[in-house]
Design a protein around this motif. Structure first.
Motif, PDB file in Angstrom:
ATOM      1  N   GLU A   1       0.679  -1.247  -0.241  1.00 21.82           N
ATOM      2  CA  GLU A   1       0.015   0.173  -0.150  1.00 21.82           C
ATOM      3  C   GLU A   1       1.032   1.278  -0.197  1.00 21.82           C
ATOM      4  OE1 GLU A   1      -2.613  -2.869   2.611  1.00 21.82           O
ATOM      5  OE2 GLU A   1      -0.529  -2.952   2.150  1.00 21.82           O
ATOM      6  N   ALA A   2       2.051   0.887   0.707  1.00 17.30           N
ATOM      7  CA  ALA A   2       3.057   2.555   1.108  1.00 17.30           C
ATOM      8  C   ALA A   2       3.733   2.429  -0.236  1.00 17.30           C
ATOM      9  CB  ALA A   2       3.237   2.214   2.091  1.00 17.30           C
ATOM     10  N   TYR A   3       3.682   1.308  -1.188  1.00 18.00           N
ATOM     11  CA  TYR A   3       4.914   1.582  -2.161  1.00 18.00           C
ATOM     12  C   TYR A   3       3.849   1.779  -3.388  1.00 18.00           C
ATOM     13  CZ  TYR A   3       7.243   0.284  -6.039  1.00 18.00           C
ATOM     14  OH  TYR A   3       7.471   0.233  -7.231  1.00 18.00           O
ATOM     15  N   PHE A   4       2.933   1.706  -3.447  1.00 18.64           N
ATOM     16  CA  PHE A   4       1.879   1.613  -4.228  1.00 18.64           C
ATOM     17  C   PHE A   4       1.500   3.197  -4.422  1.00 18.64           C
ATOM     18  CE2 PHE A   4      -2.404   2.319  -6.798  1.00 18.64           C
ATOM     19  CZ  PHE A   4      -1.645   1.969  -7.578  1.00 18.64           C
ATOM     20  N   GLN A   5       1.302   4.041  -3.221  1.00 21.26           N
ATOM     21  CA  GLN A   5       0.841   5.258  -2.938  1.00 21.26           C
ATOM     22  C   GLN A   5       1.956   6.149  -3.712  1.00 21.26           C
ATOM     23  OE1 GLN A   5      -0.707   7.039   0.933  1.00 21.26           O
ATOM     24  NE2 GLN A   5      -2.185   7.537  -0.572  1.00 21.26           N
ATOM     25  N   GLU A   6       3.484   5.521  -2.988  1.00 13.48           N
ATOM     26  CA  GLU A   6       4.537   6.571  -3.362  1.00 13.48           C
ATOM     27  C   GLU A   6       4.871   6.691  -4.936  1.00 13.48           C
ATOM     28  OE1 GLU A   6       5.868   6.084   1.789  1.00 13.48           O
ATOM     29  OE2 GLU A   6       6.837   4.449  -0.803  1.00 13.48           O
ATOM     30  N   ALA A   7       5.109   5.146  -5.448  1.00 14.91           N
ATOM     31  CA  ALA A   7       5.327   4.374  -6.753  1.00 14.91           C
ATOM     32  C   ALA A   7       4.522   6.162  -6.786  1.00 14.91           C
ATOM     33  CB  ALA A   7       5.255   3.423  -7.217  1.00 14.91           C
ATOM     34  N   GLY A   8       3.256   5.521  -6.755  1.00 11.56           N
ATOM     35  CA  GLY A   8       2.184   6.712  -7.897  1.00 11.56           C
ATOM     36  C   GLY A   8       2.628   7.931  -7.361  1.00 11.56           C
ATOM     37  N   ARG A   9       3.113   8.660  -7.136  1.00  9.31           N
ATOM     38  CA  ARG A   9       3.789   9.824  -7.608  1.00  9.31           C
ATOM     39  C   ARG A   9       4.234   9.974  -8.460  1.00  9.31           C
ATOM     40  NH1 ARG A   9       3.724   9.290  -1.050  1.00  9.31           N
ATOM     41  NH2 ARG A   9       1.714  10.454  -0.810  1.00  9.31           N
ATOM     42  N   ALA A  10       4.670   8.831  -9.493  1.00  9.40           N
ATOM     43  CA  ALA A  10       5.115   9.255 -11.237  1.00  9.40           C
ATOM     44  C   ALA A  10       4.039   9.449 -11.651  1.00  9.40           C
ATOM     45  CB  ALA A  10       5.787   7.886 -11.049  1.00  9.40           C
ATOM     46  N   GLY A  11       4.233  10.435 -12.968  1.00 10.56           N
ATOM     47  CA  GLY A  11       4.068  10.161 -14.237  1.00 10.56           C
ATOM     48  C   GLY A  11       1.616  11.121 -14.594  1.00 10.56           C
ATOM     49  N   ARG A  12       1.649  11.721 -12.983  1.00 17.19           N
ATOM     50  CA  ARG A  12       0.592  11.851 -13.103  1.00 17.19           C
ATOM     51  C   ARG A  12      -0.100  13.280 -14.419  1.00 17.19           C
ATOM     52  NH1 ARG A  12      -0.687  13.731  -6.952  1.00 17.19           N
ATOM     53  NH2 ARG A  12       0.144  12.089  -5.997  1.00 17.19           N
ATOM     54  N   ASP A  13       0.846  13.259 -15.586  1.00 15.42           N
ATOM     55  CA  ASP A  13       0.350  14.072 -16.240  1.00 15.42           C
ATOM     56  C   ASP A  13       0.349  12.861 -17.272  1.00 15.42           C
ATOM     57  OD1 ASP A  13       3.084  12.912 -16.790  1.00 15.42           O
ATOM     58  OD2 ASP A  13       4.039  14.966 -17.239  1.00 15.42           O
ATOM     59  N   GLU A  14       0.235  12.078 -17.626  1.00 18.50           N
ATOM     60  CA  GLU A  14      -0.212  10.289 -17.894  1.00 18.50           C
ATOM     61  C   GLU A  14       0.468  10.247 -19.215  1.00 18.50           C
ATOM     62  OE1 GLU A  14      -4.058  10.665 -19.366  1.00 18.50           O
ATOM     63  OE2 GLU A  14      -4.845  10.530 -16.874  1.00 18.50           O
ATOM     64  N   LYS A  15       2.501  11.060 -19.105  1.00 18.08           N
ATOM     65  CA  LYS A  15       2.919  10.601 -19.809  1.00 18.08           C
ATOM     66  C   LYS A  15       3.979   9.937 -19.545  1.00 18.08           C
ATOM     67  CE  LYS A  15       2.979  15.136 -21.443  1.00 18.08           C
ATOM     68  NZ  LYS A  15       3.568  16.754 -22.151  1.00 18.08           N
ATOM     69  N   LYS A  16       5.014   8.471 -19.594  1.00 21.72           N
ATOM     70  CA  LYS A  16       5.566   8.077 -19.527  1.00 21.72           C
ATOM     71  C   LYS A  16       6.443   8.771 -18.422  1.00 21.72           C
ATOM     72  CE  LYS A  16       7.372   3.389 -20.235  1.00 21.72           C
ATOM     73  NZ  LYS A  16       8.347   3.030 -21.375  1.00 21.72           N
ATOM     74  N   ALA A  17       6.770   7.508 -17.799  1.00 19.57           N
ATOM     75  CA  ALA A  17       7.304   7.527 -16.103  1.00 19.57           C
ATOM     76  C   ALA A  17       8.074   6.121 -15.484  1.00 19.57           C
ATOM     77  CB  ALA A  17       6.335   8.435 -15.100  1.00 19.57           C
ATOM     78  N   PHE A  18       8.378   6.058 -14.896  1.00 12.12           N
ATOM     79  CA  PHE A  18       9.097   4.953 -14.251  1.00 12.12           C
ATOM     80  C   PHE A  18       9.358   4.582 -12.487  1.00 12.12           C
ATOM     81  CE2 PHE A  18      10.478   5.852 -18.170  1.00 12.12           C
ATOM     82  CZ  PHE A  18      11.118   4.920 -18.697  1.00 12.12           C
ATOM     83  N   ALA A  19       9.066   4.120 -12.102  1.00 10.48           N
ATOM     84  CA  ALA A  19       8.638   3.527 -10.543  1.00 10.48           C
ATOM     85  C   ALA A  19      10.106   2.169 -10.328  1.00 10.48           C
ATOM     86  CB  ALA A  19       7.597   3.181 -10.485  1.00 10.48           C
ATOM     87  N   ILE A  20      10.891   2.942  -9.371  1.00 10.92           N
ATOM     88  CA  ILE A  20      12.069   1.744  -9.699  1.00 10.92           C
ATOM     89  C   ILE A  20      12.439   1.502  -8.426  1.00 10.92           C
ATOM     90  CG2 ILE A  20      14.715   0.965 -10.356  1.00 10.92           C
ATOM     91  CD1 ILE A  20      14.245   3.621 -12.750  1.00 10.92           C
ATOM     92  N   LEU A  21      12.418   0.047  -7.571  1.00 10.42           N
ATOM     93  CA  LEU A  21      12.304  -0.430  -6.565  1.00 10.42           C
ATOM     94  C   LEU A  21      14.591  -1.251  -7.004  1.00 10.42           C
ATOM     95  CD1 LEU A  21      11.972  -0.940  -3.700  1.00 10.42           C
ATOM     96  CD2 LEU A  21      11.396  -3.307  -4.281  1.00 10.42           C
ATOM     97  N   LEU A  22      15.727  -0.404  -6.084  1.00  8.51           N
ATOM     98  CA  LEU A  22      16.199  -1.129  -5.787  1.00  8.51           C
ATOM     99  C   LEU A  22      16.706  -1.891  -5.024  1.00  8.51           C
ATOM    100  CD1 LEU A  22      18.836   2.621  -6.461  1.00  8.51           C
ATOM    101  CD2 LEU A  22      18.058   0.853  -8.107  1.00  8.51           C
ATOM    102  N   PHE A  23      17.299  -3.135  -4.793  1.00  7.44           N
ATOM    103  CA  PHE A  23      16.822  -3.819  -4.078  1.00  7.44           C
ATOM    104  C   PHE A  23      18.566  -5.304  -4.036  1.00  7.44           C
ATOM    105  CE2 PHE A  23      16.120  -8.809  -3.954  1.00  7.44           C
ATOM    106  CZ  PHE A  23      16.009  -9.062  -1.411  1.00  7.44           C
ATOM    107  N   GLU A  24      18.488  -5.419  -2.862  1.00  4.08           N
ATOM    108  CA  GLU A  24      19.766  -6.220  -2.146  1.00  4.08           C
ATOM    109  C   GLU A  24      19.682  -7.854  -1.362  1.00  4.08           C
ATOM    110  OE1 GLU A  24      23.523  -5.532  -1.307  1.00  4.08           O
ATOM    111  OE2 GLU A  24      22.577  -3.046  -0.639  1.00  4.08           O
ATOM    112  N   GLU A  25      20.049  -8.467  -1.200  1.00  6.06           N
ATOM    113  CA  GLU A  25      19.351  -9.936  -0.361  1.00  6.06           C
ATOM    114  C   GLU A  25      19.338  -9.381   0.595  1.00  6.06           C
ATOM    115  OE1 GLU A  25      17.419 -12.292  -0.287  1.00  6.06           O
ATOM    116  OE2 GLU A  25      17.115 -11.569  -2.389  1.00  6.06           O
ATOM    117  N   ALA A  26      20.501  -8.444   1.450  1.00  8.93           N
ATOM    118  CA  ALA A  26      20.170  -7.587   2.545  1.00  8.93           C
ATOM    119  C   ALA A  26      18.707  -6.972   3.379  1.00  8.93           C
ATOM    120  CB  ALA A  26      21.703  -6.885   3.331  1.00  8.93           C
TER     121      ALA A  26
END
Length: 641
Positions: free
Chosen positions: A314-339
């Protein structure tokens, strides 16, 4: 006035966005309505427009002070009268504000859910001409929601507060709004708010213009640099700690990228400046904790990057959703490592301190503020959590989590760091004030400057700026504060000096710690919910075979969804040059065969029907690369769940 005329006059829009008009008409028809719109979907308009179309005042229940203040400010700029009641206000201020809601022409009253159960609110509410009750962030009402607030459970009582002889009682609809609710939460919201009939209006959570990606990366700083170099435009970078906001922002600046940092520990002036610079494209990148974003509507954000795992989808979707509100191409990227998985698991464990520790913190707070048993109901105290932790030799993180648990049990409420400007109200009438000025000539110019600078000082607590007054009097701020305090002591004025600390509000009278009841069952249930949410985040971050958008949409209960074709998983799939029908056919046959029998790779390929062998091999290779098909020790294929 027609709702389209209202939209044009106050918001400058000629037409509504998808579903907004349906939600508004549902409310105007007197129906309790639950509106599910994704972040940036224009939820506020769904209750503000119908409230403007009807006589009376709209009560808006909101959990965040910053959000309340932001909406009140935005409405005021549109010449719409709006006020808010929140922790940190004195009883007199609240009293005057509520009177204005009864006898003045206020259209919107923003109030935290904790205030609804106070006697002063209940009595004044009965006298108000209420047209709607709007519940923002309504997922907070559900114990299954990611930000449960027990005080939200009292909202339904508003239906009972109006006298029975007021026929309009039955015609005050509830408008509940949220951007993040699972199917279980959707049902719970309506039940807890006692909807007269089920009524959910939902826009798909799908954001076709956002490409989701999870990138496995140990060197996150340099990967972030590559992302920002490749994708131009505005960006938000979310991190877990305040320290990391500054660290990442300085790293980006050293590498030639315009960046700044933001968190709740900054002064109001600093936050306002940083926010303004980012909104107006002076700063390209803002690095922030989750304190940033609520109520900020910037349409041209091209990337949202999470450096750390969020606590819930829920928190991720809300924060990622702040990208591309103009409906143009945007990216939501999560950088992840096992730690990161270990860190998240530890965070969940730490967010559930031992029950004895929670009680210890409750007792220490009472000692810190010197609160006797039986007092402090609905009173607020400025809490310097670091100073408190040091004084009682406690971990700051542990203290914070203990307070949040006491919040979930309905004992306390900790608001975010909140700037309250200095306020003044003149407490004597104009004749008596004039008499005081004549007898105390040295205060004559001081009082005249106050009266010339600010309107409404006799009627309401009015925000003032000591620096501005000092400039006009050609003196120092300290001397102005000294003068205001002197007049306050003489009871000529009431002067409330500015604060910038989190506010701790007692939602019950202070109990003897032996009478604090924390249900072991509730404790375990909440821990279980938190663990399930954590597992959903880990699944999203680690899966390599299922479309990211599909995972999110399924989580929020959407069916018949299709892969997006643009996330990192789909881009890998696209390289196979197979249609979705072909891929699904082969994948499903593989699954059915190897779950029910044992086959080697050669044997299973011969069993697949209707598809050419080269395509079967491509699908098999993809499934094995993404750990859905594995070869066991005997060289037989197995399907991994």
């Amino acid at each position: 006035m027609d709702i389209h005329q209202i939209l044009l006059k106050y918001w400058g829009h000629k037409s509504f966005r998808a579903l907004q008009e349906d939600i508004i008409n549902s409310a105007l028809d007197g129906k309790d309505t639950l509106a599910l719109l994704p972040t940036g979907g224009g939820k506020s308009i769904c209750f503000q427009v119908p409230a403007m179309a009807k006589d009376g005042i709209c009560i808006v229940v909101s959990p965040l002070i910053a959000l309340m203040k932001d909406q009140v400010e935005n409405l005021t700029k549109k010449n719409i009268k709006a006020v808010a009641i929140y922790s940190g206000m004195t009883r007199r201020e609240i009293d005057i504000t509520l009177d204005n809601c009864i006898y003045g022409n206020i259209k919107f009253l923003y109030v935290s859910p904790e205030r609804l159960e106070t006697d002063i609110f209940k009595e004044r509410f009965k006298k108000m001409n209420v047209n709607f009750i709007a519940i923002d962030e309504s997922h907070c009402i559900s114990q299954w929601g990611y930000d449960f607030r027990p005080s939200y459970l009292n909202i339904a009582n508003l239906r009972e507060y109006l006298p029975a002889n007021q026929a309009k009682k039955a015609n005050i609809p509830f408008i509940a709004l949220t951007a993040t609710a699972t199917p279980k939460v959707v049902i719970d919201i309506q039940e807890q708010l006692k909807f007269k009939a089920e009524n959910v209006l939902q826009k798909s959570f799908e954001r076709k213009n956002i490409a989701y990606a999870v990138l496995k990366e140990e060197d996150k700083k340099n990967r972030l640099l590559k992302i920002l170099t490749t994708v131009k435009g505005t960006s938000v970078i979310y991190v877990r700690t305040r320290k990391k906001t500054k660290e990442i922002a300085l790293f980006l600046l050293k590498n030639g990228i315009s960046a700044d940092y933001y968190h709740a520990g900054l002064s109001n002036k600093e936050r306002a400046l940083k926010q303004s610079n980012w909104i107006n494209d002076v700063t390209r990148v803002i690095v922030s904790t989750n304190a940033f974003g609520m109520g900020i509507d910037k349409s041209n954000v091209r990337t949202v990057v999470h450096i750390d795992l969020p606590d819930s989808l829920e928190a991720y979707f809300q924060e990622a959703g702040r990208a591309g509100r103009d409906e143009k191409k945007a990216f939501a990227i999560l950088l992840f490592e096992e730690a990161d998985r270990i860190d998240l698991e530890q965070r969940i464990v730490n967010s559930f301190p031992e029950i004895d520790t929670i009680k210890q913190v409750y007792q220490a707070l009472a000692n810190f503020f010197q609160i006797p048993i039986g007092s402090a109901l609905n009173e607020s105290y400025s809490l310097n959590i670091i100073r408190f932790s040091e004084q009682y030799n406690l971990s700051t993180y542990s203290v914070y989590n203990c307070i949040k648990f006491l919040e979930k049990e309905g004992y306390l409420l900790l608001s975010e760091s909140n700037y309250n400007a200095s306020r003044v109200k003149i407490e004597i009438n104009k004749d008596n004030l004039y008499e005081f000025q004549v007898k105390n000539n040295k205060f004559d110019l001081f009082i005249k400057t106050l009266l010339r600078s600010y309107a409404g000082l006799f009627e309401n607590f009015t925000k003032i700026d000591e620096y501005e007054i000092a400039k006009r009097l050609k003196t120092t701020k300290d001397k102005v504060v000294k003068g205001l305090k002197y007049l306050n002591n003489l009871e000529i004025i009431s002067y409330l000096e500015q604060t910038n600390q989190p506010q701790l509000t007692y939602l019950t009278e202070r109990f003897d710690v032996r009478d604090i009841s924390i249900s072991a069952q509730h404790y375990l249930e909440r821990k279980e919910i938190a663990i399930k949410k954590m597992e959903s985040v880990i699944y999203f971050a680690t899966t390599k075979h299922k479309c990211r958008s599909e995972i999110l949409l399924h989580y929020f209960g959407e069916k018949d969804v299709y892969r997006c074709g643009v996330c990192d998983v789909c881009l890998e799939r696209n390289k196979l040059n197979l249609s979705d029908v072909e891929f699904s056919s082969v994948s499903n046959q593989f699954k059915k065969l190897v779950q029910n029998d044992t086959f080697t790779t050669t044997e299973v390929i011969k069993k697949i029907e209707g598809i050419k062998e080269d395509k079967i091999i491509k699908v098999m290779q993809w499934l094995m690369d993404n750990d859905k098909l594995i070869l066991n020790a005997e060289n037989f294929l197995e399907w991994r769940k």
